[in-house]
Design an enzyme around this catalytic site. Structure first.
Site, mmCIF file in Angstrom:
data_model
loop_
_atom_site.group_PDB
_atom_site.id
_atom_site.type_symbol
_atom_site.label_atom_id
_atom_site.label_comp_id
_atom_site.label_asym_id
_atom_site.label_seq_id
_atom_site.Cartn_x
_atom_site.Cartn_y
_atom_site.Cartn_z
ATOM 1 N N HIS A 309 0.856 -1.028 -0.178
ATOM 2 C CA HIS A 309 -0.102 0.256 -0.435
ATOM 3 C C HIS A 309 0.997 0.731 -0.132
ATOM 4 C CE1 HIS A 309 -3.291 2.592 1.004
ATOM 5 N NE2 HIS A 309 -4.240 1.664 0.914
ATOM 6 N N ASP A 367 -7.513 -5.805 0.169
ATOM 7 C CA ASP A 367 -8.340 -6.292 -0.710
ATOM 8 C C ASP A 367 -8.070 -7.899 -1.182
ATOM 9 O OD1 ASP A 367 -7.542 -3.062 -3.179
ATOM 10 O OD2 ASP A 367 -8.922 -4.607 -2.867
HETATM 11 C C1 SDX Z 1 -6.516 -0.254 -3.062
HETATM 12 O O1 SDX Z 1 -4.106 4.762 -1.660
HETATM 13 C C2 SDX Z 1 -5.705 3.743 -1.148
HETATM 14 O O2 SDX Z 1 -5.961 4.048 -0.372
HETATM 15 C C3 SDX Z 1 -6.117 2.474 -2.411
HETATM 16 C C4 SDX Z 1 -7.020 1.948 -1.466
HETATM 17 C C5 SDX Z 1 -7.632 2.967 -1.255
HETATM 18 O O3 SDX Z 1 -8.544 2.303 -0.336
HETATM 19 O O4 SDX Z 1 -8.752 3.264 -2.366
HETATM 20 O O5 SDX Z 1 -6.751 1.204 -0.334
HETATM 21 C C6 SDX Z 1 -7.110 0.801 -2.361
HETATM 22 O O6 SDX Z 1 -6.402 0.480 -3.929
HETATM 23 C C7 SDX Z 1 -4.941 -1.641 -2.375
HETATM 24 C C8 SDX Z 1 -3.711 -1.599 -2.605
HETATM 25 C C9 SDX Z 1 -4.588 -2.403 -3.733
HETATM 26 N N1 SDX Z 1 -3.503 -2.569 -4.367
HETATM 27 C C10 SDX Z 1 -2.904 -4.290 -4.992
HETATM 28 O O7 SDX Z 1 -3.344 -4.215 -3.762
HETATM 29 C C11 SDX Z 1 -1.596 -4.311 -5.884
HETATM 30 C C12 SDX Z 1 -0.735 -5.016 -5.307
HETATM 31 N N2 SDX Z 1 -0.079 -3.568 -4.638
HETATM 32 C C13 SDX Z 1 0.716 -2.962 -5.349
HETATM 33 O O8 SDX Z 1 1.257 -3.095 -6.703
HETATM 34 C C14 SDX Z 1 1.104 -1.899 -5.045
HETATM 35 O O9 SDX Z 1 1.704 -2.174 -3.619
HETATM 36 C C15 SDX Z 1 0.839 -0.614 -4.716
HETATM 37 C C16 SDX Z 1 0.093 -0.388 -6.460
HETATM 38 C C17 SDX Z 1 -0.834 -0.555 -3.774
HETATM 39 C C18 SDX Z 1 1.174 0.559 -4.078
HETATM 40 O O10 SDX Z 1 2.477 1.148 -4.693
HETATM 41 P P1 SDX Z 1 3.399 2.187 -4.472
HETATM 42 O O11 SDX Z 1 3.286 2.875 -3.279
HETATM 43 O O12 SDX Z 1 3.849 3.371 -5.708
HETATM 44 O O13 SDX Z 1 5.347 1.947 -4.004
HETATM 45 P P2 SDX Z 1 5.746 1.086 -4.815
HETATM 46 O O14 SDX Z 1 4.937 0.133 -6.348
HETATM 47 O O15 SDX Z 1 6.325 1.732 -5.755
HETATM 48 O O16 SDX Z 1 6.418 -0.628 -4.394
HETATM 49 C C19 SDX Z 1 7.556 -0.104 -3.769
HETATM 50 C C20 SDX Z 1 8.434 -1.693 -3.334
HETATM 51 C C21 SDX Z 1 8.928 -1.951 -4.710
HETATM 52 O O17 SDX Z 1 10.407 -2.245 -5.135
HETATM 53 P P3 SDX Z 1 11.194 -1.906 -5.668
HETATM 54 O O18 SDX Z 1 10.857 -0.650 -6.940
HETATM 55 O O19 SDX Z 1 11.215 -0.324 -3.646
HETATM 56 O O20 SDX Z 1 12.195 -2.508 -5.625
HETATM 57 O O21 SDX Z 1 7.438 -2.380 -3.299
HETATM 58 C C22 SDX Z 1 7.645 -3.656 -3.927
HETATM 59 C C23 SDX Z 1 7.495 -3.281 -5.282
HETATM 60 O O22 SDX Z 1 8.457 -3.721 -6.398
HETATM 61 N N3 SDX Z 1 6.025 -4.351 -4.215
HETATM 62 C C24 SDX Z 1 5.670 -4.895 -3.849
HETATM 63 C C25 SDX Z 1 4.052 -5.027 -4.001
HETATM 64 N N4 SDX Z 1 3.971 -4.042 -4.375
HETATM 65 C C26 SDX Z 1 4.836 -3.137 -4.292
HETATM 66 N N5 SDX Z 1 6.507 -6.589 -4.418
HETATM 67 C C27 SDX Z 1 5.576 -7.527 -4.682
HETATM 68 N N6 SDX Z 1 3.971 -7.950 -4.478
HETATM 69 C C28 SDX Z 1 3.376 -6.158 -4.247
HETATM 70 N N7 SDX Z 1 2.022 -6.735 -4.155
#
Ligand code: SDX
Length: 432
Positions: A309, A367
């Site tokens: 998140h 989720d």
């Molecule tokens: C919702 O914003 C909100 O409030 C949203 C929400 C709401 O109520 O409105 O809470 C609802 O959207 C919840 C989130 C649902 N999405 C997912 O579950 C999809 C999987 N999660 C990711 O795609 C990610 O965690 C996000 C999109 C939720 C957050 O992404 P960020 O904050 O932009 O973080 P990032 O993508 O830069 O990740 C940081 C690091 C990265 O690694 P590095 O580049 O630093 O090496 O963490 C890794 C990412 O690769 N990473 C993951 C991961 N999520 C982040 N690695 C594996 N699995 C994951 N799920």
């Protein structure tokens, strides 16, 4: 709230020193007011993804990502999920205070008596293919609402704003339920005023004209709690979309349609559908290590859906309540040994002990478990995000109303860091 600055930040660059006021909120980090930065310093700030940017002032929802805390108008989400119900939470988000019994008695019928759609709107559904994703249908039907309710599209009239708000909160369950019915070739079921909000939605989804359908109170309570958990969440991507659309003066129905479109993405509201599909693909706990390895592999686009998140760097408090609810509902339904739930729990246990997830602070989000409950209730995965949109409609509306009523609001228009071609004259094709 009147923002008064008791301190400031000094920005020094080239031969300039610019004083930037700092405002302190009731809760959360201070903010540096950069509104005059471009005029005074001829520079922009740069923050793609808005990881360090407060886009607005708001008094509706507060999230503390480190503490794993979520407050609706100051009330913690776990208490509201346990003690309140969705329409009471709608009142709280819209008007700022928990309603008295009299206020609730007046509010609930106002919603109940607006649940029907204009009869002509049923024809919209027949224009979609039967296999259309329900999100495409509700996005289209929601946007089309503005062509039916001209008497509540003037955003400068507080009464019309109120009428449009109640209409959308009331009608979204019908819009979503009919999208489901259309996708399975069953006749639309009309809303019933003798049922509560969650029961009415379940009845419209699962009743058929051929026989009585009695809503299971356990399922209705779980549905209502899922609505509460998804109702609002500060300035997430879809809420920011609604605010940006609203800042141009677009009508409220169009603004909510924009929010639905944004929520659809798998990185946002679409994650609940992707998370359950991922859990099913994993299938058994012995295959979890393979998927954990893929999630950690930089060369593999696979991510653990339902994990991570932007704000929560601790447990998503909604995930905690959702996990408890999944245990309770599946237990009461006699399917506590649901293989998907077992995979989810084991995946969570393994991931939370893995250094990769620990150092990146990746925890289950809202989720991760919601899909397991919705699947147990009988919804197809394609209905998960429409249910999220149904619940979030009140949050989008509360945030939209707050923005429209803010005397300082203006159209949102960010700038950019331009790295494209510099000025050059046109070249005739024979000279290229
Ligand atoms: C919702 O914003 C909100 O409030 C949203 C929400 C709401 O109520 O409105 O809470 C609802 O959207 C919840 C989130 C649902 N999405 C997912 O579950 C999809 C999987 N999660 C990711 O795609 C990610 O965690 C996000 C999109 C939720 C957050 O992404 P960020 O904050 O932009 O973080 P990032 O993508 O830069 O990740 C940081 C690091 C990265 O690694 P590095 O580049 O630093 O090496 O963490 C890794 C990412 O690769 N990473 C993951 C991961 N999520 C982040 N690695 C594996 N699995 C994951 N799920």
């Amino acid at each position: 709230m009147v923002l008064d600055s008791k301190k400031s930040a000094k920005l020094n660059f080239d031969d300039q020193e610019i004083d930037l006021p700092i405002f302190s909120p009731n809760l959360g980090p201070d903010v540096v007011d950069i509104r005059k930065l471009y005029a005074q310093g001829d520079v922009f700030t740069y923050d793609p993804g808005f990881t360090s940017t407060a886009s607005c002032e708001s008094a509706i929802t507060y999230i503390d990502g480190d503490k794993g805390e979520l407050l609706y108008r100051g009330y913690p989400i776990d208490q509201l999920a346990e003690k309140s119900h969705f329409l009471e939470v709608c009142y709280l988000l819209l008007y700022g205070e928990l309603p008295t019994a009299a206020q609730l008695d007046e509010f609930i019928p106002r919603v109940t008596r607006h649940t029907m759609l204009h009869e002509q709107m049923a024809y919209f559904y027949r224009g979609f293919r039967r296999d259309a994703h329900p999100m495409s249908i509700i996005c289209g039907v929601q946007g089309a609402m503005s062509s039916f309710y001209h008497d509540s599209t003037d955003i400068n009239d507080p009464w019309q704003r109120e009428v449009a708000s109640i209409r959308m909160i009331a009608k979204m369950p019908t819009v979503a339920a009919w999208a489901y019915k259309y996708s399975i070739g069953q006749p639309f079921v009309y809303p019933r005023n003798d049922l509560d909000y969650a029961s009415n939605f379940l009845h419209m989804c699962f009743a058929v004209p051929a026989e009585e359908y009695n809503v299971d109170p356990i399922v209705a309570r779980a549905m209502d709690r899922i609505f509460t958990l998804h109702a609002d969440h500060e300035q997430n991507a879809s809420t920011s979309t609604v605010r940006l659309a609203g800042s141009s003066g677009a009508n409220p129905f169009a603004c909510i349609a924009a929010g639905i479109a944004c929520l659809w993405g798998p990185a946002h509201g679409g994650a609940n559908e992707s998370a359950l599909n991922m859990l099913r693909e994993i299938g058994t706990v012995d295959r979890i290590p393979e998927y954990i390895a893929r999630a950690k592999d930089k060369n593999d686009p696979f991510r653990l859906m339902g994990f991570g998140h932007r704000v929560y760097k601790n447990f998503d408090p909604r995930a905690k309540v959702m996990k408890e609810s999944a245990d309770e509902v599946l237990g009461l339904m006699g399917i506590e040994d649901n293989p998907t739930l077992q995979v989810a729990k084991e995946l969570e246990r393994i991931a939370l002990s893995d250094p990769y997830f620990i150092e990146k602070k990746l925890y289950p989000n809202v989720d991760f478990y919601s899909g397991i409950i919705l699947d147990a209730i009988g919804f197809p995965t394609s209905m998960f995000t429409p249910i999220f949109a149904l619940a979030r409609t009140v949050g989008w509306i509360a945030q939209w109303k707050e923005m429209i009523a803010d005397p300082t609001q203006k159209i949102g228009r960010p700038r950019q860091l331009y790295t494209g071609a510099k000025y050059r004259d046109y070249m005739d094709v024979e000279n290229r």
